[in-house]
Scaffold this active site. Structure first.
Site, PDB file in Angstrom:
ATOM      1  N   ASP A 345       0.853  -1.192   0.000  1.00 54.63           N
ATOM      2  CA  ASP A 345       0.000   0.000   0.000  1.00 54.63           C
ATOM      3  C   ASP A 345       0.892   1.245   0.000  1.00 54.63           C
ATOM      4  O   ASP A 345       1.442   1.561   1.057  1.00 54.63           O
ATOM      5  CB  ASP A 345      -0.981  -0.012   1.178  1.00 54.63           C
ATOM      6  CG  ASP A 345      -0.346  -0.442   2.503  1.00 54.63           C
ATOM      7  OD1 ASP A 345       0.741  -1.064   2.511  1.00 54.63           O
ATOM      8  OD2 ASP A 345      -0.946  -0.152   3.539  1.00 54.63           O
ATOM      9  N   GLU A 553      12.794   1.585   6.818  1.00 51.47           N
ATOM     10  CA  GLU A 553      11.803   0.615   6.342  1.00 51.47           C
ATOM     11  C   GLU A 553      11.954   0.323   4.858  1.00 51.47           C
ATOM     12  O   GLU A 553      11.525  -0.732   4.390  1.00 51.47           O
ATOM     13  CB  GLU A 553      10.384   1.093   6.637  1.00 51.47           C
ATOM     14  CG  GLU A 553       9.993   2.353   5.894  1.00 51.47           C
ATOM     15  CD  GLU A 553       8.488   2.628   5.944  1.00 51.47           C
ATOM     16  OE1 GLU A 553       7.711   1.698   6.202  1.00 51.47           O
ATOM     17  OE2 GLU A 553       8.115   3.784   5.708  1.00 51.47           O
TER      18      GLU A 553
END
Length: 607
Positions: A345, A553
């Site tokens: 996403d 991340e």
């Protein structure tokens, strides 16, 4: 609603027409019913539901006060309630309407009625943590690489938490879900457990010899699976309308391989069967006939939700303002939530028009990676069933895995591109029974997910491989020619849309899945490419860590040492799966004493 006598009033030709139309209508009606938020999907506890409604109103008010710049909507739905919900609601309603409250008035309201996000988790000292575990990374001989690896290992202590007792005692005051054991969070704004992140956290913990902590993570996921019927996206009440890529069986298998704990497998095994049933349910299953008329069953993502995601409600509402009808808004909300279920996403992969987020159509796509994960789940259950002495279940799931293998290669494999491709379903997909395969329905755009089936090379049974050596060699050549390989790793896609799961971002899970598959393909050339990818990924993580003091991340694969960007929130640090993949790569490939760990400036070979 017409009663049973309704049919008796129809003329014979009307009854015949109904009988012809009903087979199409029933799947469509069933899909419509299953998309509506239910108590199970949206949270069965009335107090928790009331709290979430309050927090979304707080979120909207904060946006009104602060404006969109540097605004993170998730912050507000993570606030633990410190007072009575009705008192907080009344105080919110009493804030000035015109003009909006000042920043000071908003801050005063928040401080009086809420704790800070994350305060319902407490720091935990993992009992199995050792600053330098015995047998840690025996093939890492470079002093510089080893010193850094120990720093990454030490991050587990920084990310370890326990859910505060008050969460279970007063669930009406927390969106955080109570969990029985210690947790490892990804980091930064992600203050709770996430499903698919946990696989790479577990892999890293096993490298760190933290077996009990790894088991606790699995048991937490099993606890949620038993409570909700599936593993939620994350351990928050607003995440229990969807799951995430299903990797629980893979975690169980890895824990067993590291510990040989059969009793642990026996304890969690029944839950794995429940998860498989969830992914086989009507909302996820798609039947499709190949060119020979053979019907195959494959899976898609589909969240049980048609509202704004609470953690991103203001963002979703802004996007939905671009469509007109309520039906169109609800359809878009379902696609947004389903894309969140995919873990990607967001990405152009899920859009009919890569420049327009309102064209998200994730529920109309049969994804390569989801079906590979479910294939792996079926293989795992087959192996674990045999381990616990259930030979009938073992045979059943090995048959299921063979059927899915055939389905994946029949529907998703493209022999011209030598890749597996996502498959687009027609616009009336929910109103059809069996779909007919069409070659032009494969998505010929290149994504890293097209190569994830290589991962199964690491988990074949005996001499049976998902892709034999000849096929793996052709796929490897396709990967080299794809344009995805860059100086710092594998790009997620070739399209720069500004979405975080697109170019130029690279993500730890994708590097690991593909490199692990290449490494175990049986080809020396593929193993060399896997080590090359791992080397460049480790180097970019190292360089970014040295310049920022943090693991990230995601990373920009075009420039060694540069973290990634894009998406609907600021890039985060911590970071669970990045830590786990670095440690896994160092264990798999080692690091010789004379090998430079700083950025080398070399370009990854693509031919």
């Amino acid at each position: 609603m017409a009663g049973p006598g309704f049919l008796l009033q129809l003329q014979p030709h009307h009854v015949l027409l109904l009988l012809l139309v009903l087979p199409c209508l029933l799947p469509c009606l069933r899909a419509t019913t299953e998309m509506a938020p239910t108590a199970a999907a949206g949270g069965s506890d009335e107090g928790a539901s009331a709290l979430l409604g309050l927090l979304q109103r707080v979120q909207s008010e904060a946006l009104r006060v602060l404006g969109p710049h540097d605004f993170d909507p998730k912050f507000y739905v993570d606030l633990p309630l410190a007072t009575d919900e009705r008192a907080a609601d009344a105080a919110l309603a009493a804030l000035p309407r015109h003009p909006a409250p000042s920043r000071a008035e908003l801050d005063d309201f928040l401080s009086r009625h809420f704790g800070d996000p994350g305060t319902d988790l407490v720091d935990a000292d993992p009992p199995d943590f050792d600053a330098e575990p015995r047998g840690f990374l025996p093939r890492v001989h470079s002093p510089e690489a080893r010193a850094w690896a120990l720093e990454v290992h030490a991050l587990w202590k920084q990310l370890a938490r326990r859910v505060a007792p008050d969460v279970a005692a007063r669930p009406d005051r927390h969106t955080l879900l109570p969990l029985p054991g210690g947790v490892v969070v990804p980091g930064s704004r992600f203050r709770e457990v996430y499903y698919w992140d946990s696989y790479w956290v577990v892999r890293g913990l096993l490298v760190s010899k933290m077996y009990d902590t790894a088991k606790a993570i699995v048991l937490n996921l099993v606890y949620m699976l038993e409570k909700y019927g599936f593993v939620p996206n994350g351990a928050r009440s607003y995440y229990i309308n969807r799951s995430q890529p299903p990797l629980l069986s893979s975690m169980v298998l890895e824990v067993y391989r590291a510990t040989r704990d059969v009793e642990f497998v026996r304890t969690v095994f029944p839950s794995l069967l429940k998860e498989h049933s969830f992914w086989m349910s009507d909302i996820h299953n798609v039947a499709i006939a190949d060119n020979h008329g053979q019907v195959h069953n494959l899976s898609r993502y589909q969240a049980r939700w048609n509202k704004p995601r609470p953690e991103s409600a203001t963002i979703d509402e802004e996007l939905a303002s671009k469509v007109n009808s309520m039906a169109a808004k609800e359809k878009l909300y379902r696609e947004i939530a389903s894309t969140a279920e995919s873990g990607w996403d967001f990405s152009s992969r899920w859009m009919r028009n890569s420049t327009d987020m309102t064209t998200l159509a994730t529920t109309y796509i049969i994804p390569v990676d989801l079906n590979i994960f479910i294939f792996k789940m079926e293989l795992d259950i087959g192996a674990l069933a045999k381990l616990v002495g259930d030979s009938a279940t073992s045979e059943k799931f090995l048959r299921a895995s063979k059927a899915r293998h055939i389905a994946i290669d029949s529907i998703l494999w493209n022999s011209e591109m030598e890749q597996w491709l996502d498959y687009w379903l027609p616009a009336d997909a929910d109103c059809q029974g069996v779909h007919e395969w069409k070659t032009n329905s494969q998505n010929r755009n290149i994504f890293a997910s097209n190569f994830i089936p290589l991962w199964l090379n690491a988990y074949h049974s005996g001499l049976v491989r998902f892709a034999d050596e000849a096929k793996s060699k052709r796929v490897m050549a396709s990967l080299k020619a794809s344009g995805l390989l860059h100086a710092a790793g594998i790009a997620t896609s070739l399209i720069n849309t500004g979405q975080q799961w697109d170019f130029p971002n690279g993500w730890a899970p994708l590097q690991h899945l593909i490199a692990e598959g290449l490494s175990h393909s049986g080809l020396s050339e593929a193993k060399k490419l896997a080590e090359d990818i791992a080397t460049r990924w480790v180097r970019t993580n190292y360089a970014a860590y040295k310049s920022t003091g943090a693991m990230h991340e995601k990373y920009n694969v075009t420039a060694c040492g540069e973290s990634g960007g894009g998406g609907e929130y600021k890039p985060q640090t911590g970071f669970g799966w990045s830590n786990g993949v670095v440690l896994s790569f160092l264990e798999e490939f080692g690091w010789p004493e004379d090998k430079e760990i700083a950025c080398s400036g070399k370009v990854l070979t693509t031919g």
